[in-house]
Design an enzyme around this catalytic site. Structure first.
Site, PDB file in Angstrom:
ATOM      1  CB  SER A  85      49.280  42.939 -19.277  1.00 60.01           C
ATOM      2  OG  SER A  85      48.569  41.888 -18.657  1.00 60.01           O
TER       3      SER A  85
ATOM      4  CE1 TYR B 193      52.174  43.293 -14.914  1.00 61.62           C
ATOM      5  CE2 TYR B 193      49.907  42.670 -15.411  1.00 61.62           C
ATOM      6  CZ  TYR B 193      51.250  42.662 -15.730  1.00 61.62           C
ATOM      7  OH  TYR B 193      51.670  42.025 -16.879  1.00 61.62           O
TER       8      TYR B 193
END
Length: 284
Positions: free
Chosen positions: A142, A155
Site C-alpha cells: 500500500s 496498517y
C-alpha cells in the site's frame, strides 16, 4: 494483448471481492486457472461458479499456516502445478492512533499483512522448487507502507514490511527462477472502506460515491482507482513479459506518490462526519 497467462495456474488470496475478485477475473480472461483463497465463502463460491472450470474456491484464513499450505495443495490437485502466488488478502479495521494502539490490534495487523505474505512465499516457493519451473510471487502492499499519511500505525507498519519480504525473497529464490514483486495501491475505492462500520448496502454505496467524489480532485490523474487498475499490473507481473523483474515495488496510485502531501485521511473523516450528520438510512 490476449492470453498473457495461457496455461498458468495461480493462487489469489482475498480473491472473493474487491481487488482480489478483479484480479481473479483478469487472470482467467488471460487464460489462467485460478484458486480463489478467501474466508468469504458465499462470495468465493459464487465467483468460482461463474468462472466454471477455470476457477476453484478454497476457504483459507491466510494467517493460518495450514490453510496457506492447503491452497498450494489445492492448486496442484486441481490443475497439476503452480505458477503464480498473489498474496493479496486483507480486511478492514478501525484505525488506531499510536497513543491508543493495542498490542492485540498490532498482532492482528502483522499476522494478516506480514505473516500471510511470508507464508505465501514459503509454500509457493517450495512448490516452484519442486517443479523446477520457477514462478512469480506478487504481494499487495500500500502507499501506506511507502509514505506517511495514508494509514494508521498498525496498517502502515505491516504494509511497509511487504517490500522487504520481496527483496529477501529475490535474493534467496532468484537462483531458482522465482521472482517476487509488490504492488502498492493508492486510493482504490472498494467496499473494504465501509465493511467494518456495519453500514447497510445502500449507505455503503453512498459513502463510497461521496468518498470518490471528494478524493478525485486530490489525485494527479483526476480520479480515484478501481480494482481493475490493480488487476492489470498483477497480470503483467504474473506473465512472462515481466520475466526479468524481481524485487520491485510498483506504486499503482494515479501519481499520488509523486506529490509530497495528501489529504485522504482528512477527506475520509469528512465523509464519515457527513454520514453521521444525517444521511445514513440504516445499519445492517
Amino acid at each position: 494483448m490476449a492470453n498473457l497467462l495461457d496455461g498458468k495456474v495461480a493462487i489469489i488470496t482475498g480473491g472473493a471481492s474487491g481487488i482480489g475478485q478483479a484480479s481473479v477475473e483478469a487472470f482467467v480472461d488471460h487464460g489462467a486457472k485460478v484458486i480463489i483463497g478467501d474466508i468469504q465463502d458465499e462470495l468465493g463460491e459464487s465467483l468460482a461458479k461463474k468462472l466454471g472450470d477455470s476457477a476453484r474456491y478454497v476457504h483459507a484464513d491466510v494467517t493460518n499456516e495450514d490453510d496457506v499450505a492447503g491452497l498450494v495443495d489445492a492448486a496442484v490437485e486441481s490443475y497439476g502445478k503452480l505458477d503464480v502466488m498473489f498474496n493479496n488478502a486483507g480486511a478492514p479495521s478501525a484505525p488506531s492512533p499510536i497513543v491508543d494502539v493495542s498490542t492485540e490490534y498490532l498482532d492482528k495487523a502483522l499476522a494478516l499483512f506480514v505473516r500471510s505474505v511470508v507464508l505465501g512465499h514459503k509454500y509457493a516457493a517450495r512448490q516452484f522448487k519442486k517443479q523446477a519451473t520457477g514462478g512469480s510471487i506478487i504481494s499487495t502492499s500500500s502507499l501506506a507502507g511507502l509514505q506517511g499519511g495514508w494509514g494508521d500505525v498498525g496498517y502502515s507498519t505491516a504494509k511497509a514490511a511487504v517490500p522487504s519480504i520481496a527483496r529477501v525473497a529475490t535474493i534467496e529464490l532468484g537462483k531458482f527462477g522465482i521472482r517476487s514483486n509488490v504492488i502498492a495501491p493508492g486510493i482504490i475505492v472498494t467496499p473494504i472502506f465501509t465493511r467494518y462500520a456495519g453500514l447497510s448496502e445502500e449507505d455503503s454505496g453512498k459513502f463510497l460515491e461521496r468518498l470518490e467524489e471528494k478524493s478525485k480532485d486530490e489525485q494527479p490523474l483526476g480520479r480515484t482507482g478501481v480494482p481493475n487498475d490493480i488487476a492489470g499490473p498483477a497480470v503483467f507481473l504474473a506473465s512472462d513479459l515481466s520475466s526479468f523483474i524481481s524485487g520491485v515495488t510498483i506504486p499503482v496510485d494515479g501519481g499520488s506518490s509523486s506529490v509530497t502531501f495528501n489529504r485522504f485521511d482528512a477527506i475520509f473523516g469528512e465523509v464519515a462526519a457527513e454520514m453521521e450528520a444525517g444521511w445514513v438510512s440504516a445499519r445492517s
